[in-house]
Design an enzyme around this catalytic site. Sequence first.
Site, PDB file in Angstrom:
ATOM      1  N   GLY A   1       0.813  -1.127  -0.156  1.00  0.00           N
ATOM      2  CA  GLY A   1      -0.026   0.120  -0.051  1.00  0.00           C
ATOM      3  C   GLY A   1       0.953   1.240   0.222  1.00  0.00           C
TER       4      GLY A   1
ATOM      5  CB  CYS B   1     -19.522   3.413 -26.390  1.00  0.00           C
ATOM      6  SG  CYS B   1     -19.205   3.546 -27.973  1.00  0.00           S
ATOM      7  CD  GLU B   2     -19.031   4.962 -18.888  1.00  0.00           C
ATOM      8  OE1 GLU B   2     -19.892   4.026 -18.914  1.00  0.00           O
ATOM      9  OE2 GLU B   2     -19.316   5.689 -18.047  1.00  0.00           O
TER      10      GLU B   2
ATOM     11  N   PRO C   1       5.091  -4.429  -1.171  1.00  0.00           N
ATOM     12  CG  PRO C   1       7.136  -3.538  -1.639  1.00  0.00           C
ATOM     13  CD  PRO C   1       6.613  -4.647  -0.904  1.00  0.00           C
TER      14      PRO C   1
END
Length: 463
Positions: free
Chosen positions: A278, A391-392, A321
């Site tokens: 993280g 298409c969004e 990591p």
Amino acid sequence: MSRSAHPAGPRHADVMSEGHYLAPADDLNVLDEKVWSRTVTRDEHGAVTVGGIPVSRLAEEFGTPAYFLDEADFRDRCRAWSDAFGPGADVFYAGKAFLSRAVVRWLKEEGLNLDVCSGGELATALDAGMPAERIAFHGNNKTVEEIERAVAAGVGRIVLDSFQEIVRVAHVAQSLGRRQRVQIRVTVGVEAHTHEFIATAHEDQKFGIALAGGQAAEAVRRALTLDGLEVVGIHSHIGSQIFDMAGFEVSARRVVRLLAEVRDEHGVELPEIDLGGGLGIAYTSDDDPREPHEIAKSLGDIVTRECEAAGLATPRISVEPGRAIVGPTAFTLYEVGTIKPLEGLRTYVSVDGGMSDNIRTALYDAEYSVSLASRTSDAEPMLVRVVGKHCESGDIVVKDAYLPADLAPGDLIAVPATGAYCRSMASNYNHALRPPVVAVRDGEARVIVRRETEEDLLRLDVG
Ligand SMILES: *Cc1c(COP(=O)(O)O)cnc(C)c1O
């Protein structure tokens, strides 16, 4: 770019939706080394190069969109992490960030271990020759078949995520005549993201067994009674893209408290503690990630201090990591297709990829930066939104950034820091062909994951 109050007050083009202003960098041609991999620079013609190869040549040879991965930078980061943690600790690269056989070989050569979280990742790791004892297997719903494969292969550890799994793994191990090394994943009630963390986060999530209410202690109690399991430690993972070490501090303190409870109840000191991954990277010039040696020192100090206070020997620490190793090593190269200026708002720049090769902006509202890569320009900065061809309307790659106003169709633009969670989360939405990953090193470029073809798509469609 920097996000700061505009000195002259808000101009319409600078007003950002989040209520802060995005000012253009002084010189858009300058590549901020924070967000680009180590060998990226501009050549004498102004073209961005990686490993000594200009993007125009890369685009000609491999097409666009494509991910270009700086192998020297990847190896450097592996070494920085393993040097920082030293021989007394273990670094596991989180394969879900990006995994391929070449990556597995690099990890093996650089002495790192590997986290996998599915049968497919395990198969890739084993196929590329990662020794099984250096593999850890995660996941909240591993199938019995996956568990069997992992145990049979001899993975170094399985991270147990639930009460059912404790029994399942023990059963599989016993039926294969094995004793499987396991860690127990606990949820410590800490949720960390970027600059904030919550120490009293609720346990309302699918991963892990809660420390709260004595559940994790109960999990250890049950696991210790099962012959098929060798319980070696406790695992905790608190979030993603974290810069502030305070969340790890609280998490480590709570995990050490559990280790002390286990010692008091069972007379056993579990030898390992895994603090997860993280760790954040720079997606834009505003991000200031810590160096691995600072992180190693900080985590080592916290665990040592808490263990001393609890009268425990310091356990072996591991970290996982993913993003912090592979994220900064790659950029995505796109060709500009259409350009749509909206007076008083922004200019929409459409590229030949989009949410199918980088879903993070749509999914997490992630921020990225972008640079004109095929040439330099002295034109004025223009506020842009880089969008894909899907298409969004949420198909956004870079929400807000500046590019030179003379940008034209056919120009190549590059989005840095796309090494993690871009190719690995890529989709075939709109029957897009997932882009290749090309490793570049010392003037040589080679495809490590090839571009999908229409035949690949049609092969799965059995009519
Ligand atoms: C995702 C994950 C990681 C890696 O996270 P990064 O943000 O890529 O460092 C490590 N450990 C576990 C258990 C994970 O789920």
